[in-house]
Scaffold this active site. Structure first.
Site, mmCIF file in Angstrom:
data_model
loop_
_atom_site.group_PDB
_atom_site.id
_atom_site.type_symbol
_atom_site.label_atom_id
_atom_site.label_comp_id
_atom_site.label_asym_id
_atom_site.label_seq_id
_atom_site.Cartn_x
_atom_site.Cartn_y
_atom_site.Cartn_z
ATOM 1 C CB SER A 74 -8.240 1.495 5.580
ATOM 2 O OG SER A 74 -8.790 2.791 5.608
ATOM 3 C CE LYS A 98 -3.603 2.134 2.904
ATOM 4 N NZ LYS A 98 -4.491 1.893 4.062
ATOM 5 C CB SER A 109 -7.278 4.202 2.584
ATOM 6 O OG SER A 109 -6.638 3.505 3.645
#
Length: 450
Positions: free
Chosen positions: A179, A80, A155
């Site tokens: 997330s 990520k 996210s």
């Protein structure tokens, strides 16, 4: 090539060690897949092709000399774009960091590399990791592999989309209010938010301030297409380091061998005052029924707590963690900590009598791309955007470990996942229960759009 991109990280590592394939062959297979499908998805936003090839050649040469770098020797992964990576752009999706290239690896990147993993690139996020859609002014939005008109979640949306589309076998995300879990649910993959304090957040953007690290409500954890890969990643990632004294030196437990017979499972179709789509309710109930038919002791129940107070305490904790929250009176903050402790205790007492709770991840499946704060439709009823975190956020407040298991699809062919929640520090048992449930359900249907 297709066999390689379908394989789990665990199986790829075994194949590379056995010399039945090479690290370079595996890397080339994933790079070819990225070239083919990433333009439509925009899941991988920074790609290091030459660096990955160079590392793969090094891994193959090392193996020929009898050197083994670690359990992920020669296996390509992504991370990520909120985890600092030395020499590779890390933006957290924010325009002020659009050209930021860290000089050092954060703990997550460092531990994955020490385990022998090869970093292909970084996956897309929401700006500063603060939205439920992976969309930002630096790279734009990520689409869902099951339907390009829908979001992949946020996210960690790039991570989940890249996994579902077979562009990577393993990624590590982070989670403040769902997330990891919401993207895993939206994209039909597994995701694990470990117990608070399991994984150091050094090098994570945003990084919790030293004054408010405990409780921070942030957690870093893996997303994958198999329970074996989640297990391996957790064993690599967990544990204290010199820069994070708040991370507890609690050993990662072995994953026990369990059977469904006699397993104590609670389930909830939703939480008080949190709406949820009929298709998700029905999927949760159907799963509970199947598990009961196979010998599990299944009961629809939740702990006796004030859900309204739980939500209020979380809001106070969020304010305290915000740099602007420094003006919060110390007495108010200490009172919030006291109330949080009582809520954690209530959940722990609940898990004294229940091995795991099965509940929804979100009130809907993957929704159409839309501006932040747009109302979301729950079976035709317009619902405030941020209510979608209502099933996830309670466990950021309490710090309990949560594992998302894909259990099926809705009437539109969009994935449905469930949360499995268990006692704090109970990741080993949680992984074992997830393996049992996954075995009952079988593999997730692959996306057909990419």
């Amino acid at each position: 090539m297709n066999d390689l991109i379908e394989a789990s990280a665990t199986d790829l590592a075994a194949a590379i060690r056995a010399r039945s394939t090479s690290s370079l062959e595996v890397v080339e297979a994933f790079l070819a897949r990225i070239r083919a499908v990433n333009p439509a998805l925009n899941a991988i936003v920074t790609l290091d092709e030459e660096g990955a090839r160079r590392q793969a050649r090094g891994a193959d040469a090392a193996l020929s000399r009898g050197e083994l770098w670690g359990p992920l020797h020669g296996v390509p992964i992504t991370l990520k774009d909120g985890h600092a990576t030395a020499g590779l752009r890390t933006t957290a999706g924010h325009v002020t960091l659009a050209h930021h290239v860290p000089a050092f690896d954060g703990i997550v990147a460092a531990r994955m590399k020490r385990a022998g993993a090869i970093l292909l690139g970084k996956t897309n996020v929401s700006s500063m990791l603060m939205d439920i859609q992976a969309d930002n002014a630096v790279f734009g939005r990520t689409s869902n592999p099951y339907n390009l008109e829908r979001t992949s979640g946020g996210s960690s949306g790039g991570a989940a989309a890249a996994l579902a589309a077979r562009m990577t076998p393993l990624d590590v995300g982070s989670d403040f209010a769902g997330s990891i879990r919401i993207p895993a649910h939206f994209c039909g993959v597994f995701g694990l938010k470990p117990t608070e304090g399991r994984v150091p957040l050094t090098g994570h953007i945003p990084e919790p301030s030293a004054a408010a690290r405990t409780p921070s409500m942030w957690a870093a954890g893996p997303l994958a297409r198999s329970i074996d890969d989640l297990t391996l990643a957790v064993q690599i990632l967990c544990g204290p380091d010199m820069t994070s004294p708040d991370v507890a030196p609690v050993p990662v437990p072995e994953v026990p061998k369990l059977g469904l017979s006699g397993l104590r499972l609670a389930f909830a179709q939703t939480f008080p005052n949190v709406p949820v789509a009929k298709s998700i309710r029905e999927a949760v109930v159907a799963l509970a029924k199947r598990l009961a038919e196979r010998g599990a002791l299944v009961e629809e129940r939740l702990p006796h707590i004030s859900w309204e107070e739980q939500a209020k305490v979380r809001v106070k904790m969020c304010k305290a963690l915000d740099p602007a929250g420094a003006s919060m009176p110390a007495g108010d903050y200490l009172a919030a900590l006291d109330r949080r402790a009582a809520i954690v205790s209530a959940w722990e007492r609940f898990f004294d009598h229940v091995d795991a709770l099965i509940c929804p991840v979100a009130m809907v499946t993957a929704f159409e791309h839309c501006p932040t704060d747009s109302p979301l439709s729950v079976d035709g009823e317009q619902t405030p955007y941020w209510r979608i975190i209502g099933h996830c956020a309670p466990f950021n407040l309490t710090g309990h470990p949560v594992l998302v298991v894909p259990i099926g699809q809705d009437e539109h062919g969009l994935p449905i996942g469930v949360q499995l929640v268990s006692k704090r520090w109970g990741e080993g048992r949680l992984l074992a229960i997830a393996r049992l449930i996954s075995g009952v359900l079988g593999p997730m249907k692959k996306p057909e759009r990419v």
